[in-house]
Design an enzyme around this catalytic site. Structure first.
Site, PDB file in Angstrom:
ATOM      1  N   GLU A  76     -16.345   4.101   6.477  1.00 39.33           N
ATOM      2  CA  GLU A  76     -14.907   3.892   6.675  1.00 39.33           C
ATOM      3  C   GLU A  76     -14.176   5.200   6.962  1.00 39.33           C
ATOM      4  O   GLU A  76     -12.941   5.237   6.970  1.00 39.33           O
ATOM      5  CB  GLU A  76     -14.279   3.218   5.431  1.00 39.33           C
ATOM      6  CG  GLU A  76     -14.980   1.969   4.945  1.00 39.33           C
ATOM      7  CD  GLU A  76     -14.861   0.761   5.881  1.00 39.33           C
ATOM      8  OE1 GLU A  76     -14.675   0.965   7.095  1.00 39.33           O
ATOM      9  OE2 GLU A  76     -14.964  -0.363   5.385  1.00 39.33           O
ATOM     10  N   HIS A  95      -9.783   3.710  -1.519  1.00 40.98           N
ATOM     11  CA  HIS A  95     -10.124   2.361  -1.036  1.00 40.98           C
ATOM     12  C   HIS A  95     -11.174   1.798  -1.978  1.00 40.98           C
ATOM     13  O   HIS A  95     -12.259   2.380  -2.133  1.00 40.98           O
ATOM     14  CB  HIS A  95     -10.681   2.406   0.391  1.00 40.98           C
ATOM     15  CG  HIS A  95     -11.368   1.130   0.785  1.00 40.98           C
ATOM     16  ND1 HIS A  95     -10.696  -0.074   0.883  1.00 40.98           N
ATOM     17  CD2 HIS A  95     -12.677   0.841   1.043  1.00 40.98           C
ATOM     18  CE1 HIS A  95     -11.557  -1.027   1.202  1.00 40.98           C
ATOM     19  NE2 HIS A  95     -12.770  -0.501   1.307  1.00 40.98           N
ATOM     20  N   HIS A  97     -12.773  -2.110  -3.992  1.00 42.48           N
ATOM     21  CA  HIS A  97     -12.893  -3.565  -3.912  1.00 42.48           C
ATOM     22  C   HIS A  97     -12.605  -4.140  -5.302  1.00 42.48           C
ATOM     23  O   HIS A  97     -13.412  -4.898  -5.835  1.00 42.48           O
ATOM     24  CB  HIS A  97     -14.305  -3.962  -3.468  1.00 42.48           C
ATOM     25  CG  HIS A  97     -14.713  -3.439  -2.124  1.00 42.48           C
ATOM     26  ND1 HIS A  97     -15.978  -3.625  -1.613  1.00 42.48           N
ATOM     27  CD2 HIS A  97     -14.024  -2.759  -1.183  1.00 42.48           C
ATOM     28  CE1 HIS A  97     -16.051  -3.056  -0.411  1.00 42.48           C
ATOM     29  NE2 HIS A  97     -14.882  -2.521  -0.129  1.00 42.48           N
ATOM     30  N   TYR A 122       7.799  -0.893 -11.247  1.00 48.98           N
ATOM     31  CA  TYR A 122       6.723   0.045 -10.884  1.00 48.98           C
ATOM     32  C   TYR A 122       5.964  -0.395  -9.643  1.00 48.98           C
ATOM     33  O   TYR A 122       5.499   0.438  -8.875  1.00 48.98           O
ATOM     34  CB  TYR A 122       5.789   0.299 -12.081  1.00 48.98           C
ATOM     35  CG  TYR A 122       6.191   1.586 -12.762  1.00 48.98           C
ATOM     36  CD1 TYR A 122       7.402   1.672 -13.447  1.00 48.98           C
ATOM     37  CD2 TYR A 122       5.435   2.740 -12.650  1.00 48.98           C
ATOM     38  CE1 TYR A 122       7.822   2.858 -14.007  1.00 48.98           C
ATOM     39  CE2 TYR A 122       5.843   3.940 -13.212  1.00 48.98           C
ATOM     40  CZ  TYR A 122       7.041   3.991 -13.887  1.00 48.98           C
ATOM     41  OH  TYR A 122       7.460   5.174 -14.427  1.00 48.98           O
ATOM     42  N   HIS A 162     -11.336  -8.227   1.821  1.00 51.42           N
ATOM     43  CA  HIS A 162     -11.993  -6.932   1.659  1.00 51.42           C
ATOM     44  C   HIS A 162     -11.393  -6.164   0.468  1.00 51.42           C
ATOM     45  O   HIS A 162     -11.986  -6.143  -0.597  1.00 51.42           O
ATOM     46  CB  HIS A 162     -11.872  -6.170   2.989  1.00 51.42           C
ATOM     47  CG  HIS A 162     -12.650  -4.913   3.080  1.00 51.42           C
ATOM     48  ND1 HIS A 162     -12.913  -4.286   4.269  1.00 51.42           N
ATOM     49  CD2 HIS A 162     -13.199  -4.126   2.129  1.00 51.42           C
ATOM     50  CE1 HIS A 162     -13.617  -3.183   4.043  1.00 51.42           C
ATOM     51  NE2 HIS A 162     -13.794  -3.068   2.752  1.00 51.42           N
TER      52      HIS A 162
END
Ligand code: 13P
Length: 213
Positions: A76, A95, A97, A122, A162
């Site tokens: 990525e 990033h 999952h 927040y 994703h």
């Protein structure tokens, strides 16, 4: 300590925290930090964020393709580069999952420009609007193109089926925003069967004024 060494240590430390908090599992997810010269450090492909070796973290040239040091970079790396190119203030990207975010990434959403109601202060302060990026397979260059378009107006986004991408001015900043997003996703799912009372546009405007991003 050089900028490069400090960033390697920071990525390793944050990776371990995220793994121990069960926000990262297996070999999923990737972290990066941009250096002053425009090159960036990124976790190697197929590595566990809980068990990184700082010396093996990939150092990628500003072109996004040339490996300067370390192991083969995350598949990525292209979307990390796209975010850095579009957002000059971004210095780090998380990033992952994580479960609740991935769950909402698999749901149908009416408004892809902002998929979550604004439930808490927040959430607004750390994330703001959360756009949905259409599904592409991990590592697809078309995913990086779609991320580039969305990152023009948002530092946080959710990749369909994703997981999220969150950028920040430091790795701590990106990580704290990511953690806020995961908690928000959990709250959103907990509230699914309940009538909720999101913040009003006036309350959101007041937050934006008090805490500009
Ligand atoms: P990498 O192991 O290549 O970083 O890919 C993991 C991932 O999270 C894909 O989105």
């Amino acid at each position: 300590m050089s900028e490069n060494t400090k960033a390697r240590d920071e990525i390793t430390r944050v990776g371990e925290i995220l793994y121990n908090r069960q926000l990262a599992h297996g070999s999923a997810g990737n972290l990066s930090q941009r250096l002053d010269d425009g090159s960036f450090l990124i976790t190697p492909t197929n590595s566990s964020l809980g068990h990184l070796d700082p010396a093996r973290i990939s150092h990628v040239a500003p072109d996004g393709a040339t490996l300067l040091a370390g192991d083969k970079p995350s598949k990525e790396a292209f979307f990390h580069l796209a975010v850095y190119e579009e957002r000059p203030t971004a210095r780090a990207i998380v990033h992952l999952h994580s479960t609740h975010c991935v769950a909402i990434s698999c749901m149908c959403h009416k408004n892809p420009d902002n998929i979550l109601p604004t439930l808490t202060a927040y959430q607004q302060m750390k994330i703001g609007k959360l756009p949905l990026v259409p599904y592409y397979r991990p590592g697809d260059k078309a995913l990086a193109d779609a991320v580039r378009i969305t990152s023009k107006h948002s530092h946080a986004m959710l990749l369909a089926n994703h997981g999220p991408i969150v950028a920040g001015k430091s790795l701590n900043d990106a990580t704290w925003a990511y953690e806020e997003l995961e908690e928000t996703a959990k709250i959103f799912l907990l509230l699914a069967q309940h009538k909720t009372s999101p913040l009003t546009p006036e309350q959101i405007a007041e937050l934006n004024k008090a805490f500009p991003s």
